[in-house]
Design a protein around this motif. Structure first.
Motif, PDB file in Angstrom:
ATOM      1  N   THR A 113       0.786  -1.081  -0.103  1.00  0.00           N
ATOM      2  CA  THR A 113      -0.135   0.079  -0.004  1.00  0.00           C
ATOM      3  C   THR A 113       0.920   1.320   0.113  1.00  0.00           C
ATOM      4  OG1 THR A 113      -0.072   0.112   2.414  1.00  0.00           O
ATOM      5  CG2 THR A 113      -1.657  -1.249   1.169  1.00  0.00           C
ATOM      6  N   ASP A 152      -9.852 -10.522 -11.582  1.00  0.00           N
ATOM      7  CA  ASP A 152      -9.042 -10.080 -10.451  1.00  0.00           C
ATOM      8  C   ASP A 152      -9.477 -10.010  -9.065  1.00  0.00           C
ATOM      9  OD1 ASP A 152      -7.027  -9.310 -12.507  1.00  0.00           O
ATOM     10  OD2 ASP A 152      -8.082  -7.040 -12.726  1.00  0.00           O
ATOM     11  N   GLU A 153     -10.486 -10.815  -8.960  1.00  0.00           N
ATOM     12  CA  GLU A 153     -11.111 -10.798  -7.643  1.00  0.00           C
ATOM     13  C   GLU A 153     -10.531 -12.041  -6.735  1.00  0.00           C
ATOM     14  OE1 GLU A 153     -15.921 -10.738  -9.127  1.00  0.00           O
ATOM     15  OE2 GLU A 153     -15.077 -12.467  -8.001  1.00  0.00           O
ATOM     16  N   ASP A 170     -11.581  -2.492  -2.163  1.00  0.00           N
ATOM     17  CA  ASP A 170     -10.038  -1.752  -2.467  1.00  0.00           C
ATOM     18  C   ASP A 170      -9.266  -2.524  -3.454  1.00  0.00           C
ATOM     19  OD1 ASP A 170     -10.708   0.413  -0.787  1.00  0.00           O
ATOM     20  OD2 ASP A 170      -9.273  -0.536   0.940  1.00  0.00           O
ATOM     21  N   LYS A 171      -8.173  -2.012  -4.185  1.00  0.00           N
ATOM     22  CA  LYS A 171      -7.504  -2.556  -5.016  1.00  0.00           C
ATOM     23  C   LYS A 171      -6.067  -3.089  -4.211  1.00  0.00           C
ATOM     24  CE  LYS A 171      -9.525  -2.256  -9.108  1.00  0.00           C
ATOM     25  NZ  LYS A 171      -9.826  -3.774 -10.000  1.00  0.00           N
ATOM     26  N   ILE A 173      -2.286  -3.968  -4.448  1.00  0.00           N
ATOM     27  CA  ILE A 173      -1.289  -4.109  -5.586  1.00  0.00           C
ATOM     28  C   ILE A 173      -0.292  -5.116  -4.955  1.00  0.00           C
ATOM     29  CG2 ILE A 173       0.319  -2.592  -6.706  1.00  0.00           C
ATOM     30  CD1 ILE A 173      -2.499  -1.693  -7.173  1.00  0.00           C
ATOM     31  N   ARG A 190       0.083  -7.126 -10.240  1.00  0.00           N
ATOM     32  CA  ARG A 190      -1.338  -7.370 -10.447  1.00  0.00           C
ATOM     33  C   ARG A 190      -2.095  -6.561  -9.340  1.00  0.00           C
ATOM     34  NH1 ARG A 190       0.545  -9.694 -13.815  1.00  0.00           N
ATOM     35  NH2 ARG A 190       0.016 -11.707 -14.960  1.00  0.00           N
ATOM     36  N   ALA A 191      -3.118  -6.048  -9.837  1.00  0.00           N
ATOM     37  CA  ALA A 191      -4.091  -4.910  -8.933  1.00  0.00           C
ATOM     38  C   ALA A 191      -5.292  -5.811  -8.774  1.00  0.00           C
ATOM     39  CB  ALA A 191      -4.254  -3.718  -9.819  1.00  0.00           C
ATOM     40  N   PHE A 192      -5.208  -6.478  -7.765  1.00  0.00           N
ATOM     41  CA  PHE A 192      -6.460  -7.344  -7.210  1.00  0.00           C
ATOM     42  C   PHE A 192      -7.468  -6.635  -6.824  1.00  0.00           C
ATOM     43  CE2 PHE A 192      -3.130 -10.621  -7.242  1.00  0.00           C
ATOM     44  CZ  PHE A 192      -3.358 -11.331  -8.419  1.00  0.00           C
ATOM     45  N   GLU A 193      -8.971  -7.176  -7.023  1.00  0.00           N
ATOM     46  CA  GLU A 193      -9.764  -6.297  -6.061  1.00  0.00           C
ATOM     47  C   GLU A 193     -10.382  -7.261  -5.103  1.00  0.00           C
ATOM     48  OE1 GLU A 193     -14.329  -4.775  -7.112  1.00  0.00           O
ATOM     49  OE2 GLU A 193     -13.295  -5.858  -8.643  1.00  0.00           O
TER      50      GLU A 193
END
Length: 413
Positions: A113, A152-153, A170-171, A173, A190-193
């Motif tokens: 973060t 991306d979940e 939130d994403k 990273i 990877r930007a996961f949700e």
């Protein structure tokens, strides 16, 4: 003889009993039986419940038996892929008792973060992943959907989310080292949700695992779509885990290895085995104390009824028939204690099971509340065992009846 037994029973349990000096002793003996049964029920139910709950949590993250490449066996990360085109997957007909198999892969990474970062292990799961074991741990959001196109979940633990200040929506990273990367190579990002947050209470896993689509790991590792890290096998009877583990090992290719969770997490399961010794020791001590109290009550009762014993002997009753009268009465008293012990004990267990009144430190016990497993076969065994052992212990003090002389006992005051 039936007439003599009727007289003795009325003398022992009749109105004289209410004002006799043995009354407080008998009440103490009944209370000891009741309290002992309450403690035994709680000990067995919570001890067994804790064992089962911890086993369920370890299995939820690993399955009961893991099939992997020998090269991956000692690694947290899946290094060498295995083809999913195996004779034993998704069905394993050679081994009975297997309820489910699923393909997974793991990859170490770093979640970051703007203010903090943390190391994680991303567990990639396929569309056949069984989420039943995780639904009870879900505290917020929903289970990710990996059955359709790649997304991306992710499912994140509350421990990591709280540490990094993340929440649903939130994403996250995440950074991964590229395969065969050089020092000047950029990392895979990877930007996961975050769509779900779980809390298993098992800190060793909660501070490590993040669940994502296995296709992300396949792409980052440049694997084929049918290549996975390992297989997790679930069986229907945990008591047969060693046997099933051996059967699976004998029916997989020589390039693969199988390992049970009892071996992979040997320290945890050896600790759980100590619970059995503790339970046996506690039960033994409680039954001994309850038996001593019953022996005391029986001796006081025999001494108090010494004139009656003399009269019955003078009428022709033998020693064993008189001993049986006192043992019958002792059985009646034990049954009273068992009744109240079961009533109160099962009631307390039900309250704990429904409301989780008693909490535990998850860092020590891997659970936040004391789990309860109520098994009626255990309850029946405890009651029968207590009854039989107490009566066996009472056989010796009841032998004092044979030493009472009819002539002297009639004049006994």
């Amino acid at each position: 003889m039936n007439f003599e037994y009727f007289i003795a029973k009325r003398l022992i349990k009749g109105k004289e009993h209410k004002s006799s000096i043995s009354t407080p002793i008998i009440k103490i003996a009944i209370s000891a039986i009741a309290i002992g049964m309450i403690m035994m029920l709680i000990t067995v139910a919570t001890g067994t419940g804790l064992q089962r709950k911890i086993r369920e949590k370890v299995a939820a993250f690993n399955g009961h038996i893991l099939i992997s490449s020998f090269d991956n066996n000692s690694s947290v990360e899946s290094l060498i892929p295995i083809t999913a085109d195996q004779n034993f997957y998704p069905e394993f007909p050679e081994v009975e008792g297997i309820v489910h198999m699923q393909a997974v892969a793991t990859k170490m990474g770093l979640i970051r973060t703007s203010t903090d970062f943390d190391g994680i292990v991303v567990k990639g799961v396929d569309k056949d992943y069984d989420w039943r074991y995780f639904k009870e741990y879900l505290v917020e959001g929903r289970i990710p959907n990996f059955k359709e196109k790649l997304n991306d979940e992710i499912l994140l633990s509350s421990h990591i989310a709280n540490r990094l200040g993340l929440k649903i929506g939130d994403k996250a990273i995440t950074y991964f080292l590229k395969k065969n990367s050089q020092s000047n190579s950029k990392a895979n990002i990877r930007a996961f949700e975050i769509v779900g947050i779980y809390n298993s209470g098992f800190l060793e896993f909660d501070e490590t695992f993040l669940f994502a689509d296995i296709r992300h790991i396949q792409k980052m590792n440049k694997w084929k779509p049918n290549e996975v890290g390992n297989f997790e096998v679930f069986i229907d009877n945990f008591d047969q885990i060693d046997q099933k583990g051996q059967e699976i090992y004998e029916n997989i290719p020589s390039t693969l290895d199988s390992q049970t969770i009892t071996l992979k997490y040997a320290t945890i399961f050896e600790w759980l085995k100590l619970f059995d010794l503790n339970i046996i020791g506690i039960i033994g001590i409680i039954i001994l104390v309850a038996g001593i109290n019953m022996i005391t009550a029986l001796l006081v009762l025999i001494l108090e009824k010494t004139p009656m014993i003399g009269i019955l002997k003078a009428l022709g009753s033998n020693d064993w028939s008189i001993r049986k009268m006192f043992l019958y009465n002792a059985t009646y008293l034990i049954l009273i204690g068992l009744f109240w012990g079961n009533l109160i004990g099962i009631g307390l267990l039900f309250i704990q099971d429904q409301y989780g009144v008693v909490g535990l430190n998850p860092e020590t016990y891997y659970v936040s509340t004391a789990p309860v497993y109520i098994n009626f076969s255990h309850i029946l065994a405890l009651n029968l065992g207590t009854m039989v052992l107490c009566l066996v212990m009472l056989l010796i003090p009841s032998y004092i009846v044979s030493k009472i002389s009819p002539t002297k006992s009639i004049r006994f005051q």
